[in-house]
Write a protein that holds these residues in place. Sequence first.
Motif, PDB file in Angstrom:
ATOM      1  N   VAL A   6       9.694  -8.398  -7.397  1.00 53.35           N
ATOM      2  CA  VAL A   6       9.107  -9.181  -6.317  1.00 53.35           C
ATOM      3  C   VAL A   6       8.563 -10.471  -6.923  1.00 53.35           C
ATOM      4  O   VAL A   6       7.648 -10.434  -7.751  1.00 53.35           O
ATOM      5  N   THR A   9       4.374 -15.309  -4.852  1.00 53.94           N
ATOM      6  CA  THR A   9       4.417 -16.335  -3.817  1.00 53.94           C
ATOM      7  C   THR A   9       3.107 -17.104  -3.818  1.00 53.94           C
ATOM      8  O   THR A   9       2.029 -16.511  -3.746  1.00 53.94           O
ATOM      9  N   ALA A  73       0.302 -14.287  -4.126  1.00 56.09           N
ATOM     10  CA  ALA A  73       0.700 -12.922  -3.738  1.00 56.09           C
ATOM     11  C   ALA A  73       1.702 -12.443  -4.776  1.00 56.09           C
ATOM     12  O   ALA A  73       2.858 -12.854  -4.776  1.00 56.09           O
ATOM     13  N   ALA A  75       3.288  -9.103  -7.353  1.00 54.98           N
ATOM     14  CA  ALA A  75       3.994  -7.850  -7.123  1.00 54.98           C
ATOM     15  C   ALA A  75       3.042  -6.707  -6.790  1.00 54.98           C
ATOM     16  O   ALA A  75       3.360  -5.840  -5.991  1.00 54.98           O
ATOM     17  N   LYS A  76       1.854  -6.714  -7.373  1.00 54.49           N
ATOM     18  CA  LYS A  76       0.935  -5.590  -7.198  1.00 54.49           C
ATOM     19  C   LYS A  76      -0.299  -5.909  -6.364  1.00 54.49           C
ATOM     20  O   LYS A  76      -0.993  -4.996  -5.934  1.00 54.49           O
ATOM     21  N   TYR A  92      -2.600  -4.248  -3.191  1.00 53.21           N
ATOM     22  CA  TYR A  92      -2.078  -4.041  -1.844  1.00 53.21           C
ATOM     23  C   TYR A  92      -2.446  -2.659  -1.305  1.00 53.21           C
ATOM     24  O   TYR A  92      -2.501  -2.472  -0.096  1.00 53.21           O
ATOM     25  N   LEU A 167       3.680 -11.919   5.165  1.00 55.85           N
ATOM     26  CA  LEU A 167       3.851 -11.603   3.749  1.00 55.85           C
ATOM     27  C   LEU A 167       2.951 -10.440   3.335  1.00 55.85           C
ATOM     28  O   LEU A 167       3.397  -9.506   2.655  1.00 55.85           O
ATOM     29  N   MET A 168       1.688 -10.477   3.761  1.00 60.11           N
ATOM     30  CA  MET A 168       0.759  -9.405   3.392  1.00 60.11           C
ATOM     31  C   MET A 168       1.159  -8.075   4.019  1.00 60.11           C
ATOM     32  O   MET A 168       1.056  -7.029   3.373  1.00 60.11           O
ATOM     33  N   GLN A 170       4.165  -7.152   4.795  1.00 61.74           N
ATOM     34  CA  GLN A 170       5.361  -6.686   4.105  1.00 61.74           C
ATOM     35  C   GLN A 170       5.010  -6.093   2.749  1.00 61.74           C
ATOM     36  O   GLN A 170       5.450  -5.002   2.404  1.00 61.74           O
ATOM     37  N   ARG A 171       4.180  -6.793   1.992  1.00 65.69           N
ATOM     38  CA  ARG A 171       3.867  -6.328   0.632  1.00 65.69           C
ATOM     39  C   ARG A 171       2.933  -5.121   0.616  1.00 65.69           C
ATOM     40  O   ARG A 171       2.985  -4.318  -0.296  1.00 65.69           O
ATOM     41  N   SER A 172       2.062  -5.020   1.605  1.00 65.36           N
ATOM     42  CA  SER A 172       1.136  -3.879   1.622  1.00 65.36           C
ATOM     43  C   SER A 172       1.691  -2.686   2.382  1.00 65.36           C
ATOM     44  O   SER A 172       1.055  -1.640   2.448  1.00 65.36           O
TER      45      SER A 172
END
Length: 177
Positions: A6, A9, A73, A75-76, A92, A167-168, A170-172
């Motif tokens: 990932v 960003t 933002a 990967a973790k 996340y 974005l948040m 999706q990543r969380s």
Amino acid sequence: MTAKKVPPTRIDYPKHWFLLGTLVWCVGTTILAYLAWASVEESFRLFWIGATAFEGVLLAYLFVLPLFTHHMAGAKGLRLRMGILVNETIPYEWVCEVRGTAVRWGGVRVGIGVRYSPIMKVLFVTSSFRGLVSVRLDKEHRLGYPLKRPVGEIVLSVSSASAFIDLMRQRSGLERD
């Protein structure tokens, strides 16, 4: 199965108030330096030199340094940066809700920069009063420097609230409302 990388960003926040503060910092420091240079007596000169140094360092800390930072933002987790006022990483796994918000009880009480509200357990990382996003955490976590305070929600300003929320989520791993 290979792990999917990932890319980090960059998340910008509005910086117009910090730019205005930097302009005031430049003018103020120039005036104080001139007063130090133009002073006839040595005691007044030392006073103005001290005032110039104090004002220059304090306002550079508050206004100039945030111009060169942004949130990230990764990967973790979400890395919150605003100069050296805040430097925190929010994993996340801690995030349970991300939504747009507004400051209902007055922008003057929240202000620009980093502020903690102990009654609501909210950490404000704001640079404007538009584009505010609320990141609610699963439980209270100790954040902040030098005093680690219990934080249950983070309110931050971003340049593009809808892109940040997507974005948040999706990543969380949160589902879209």
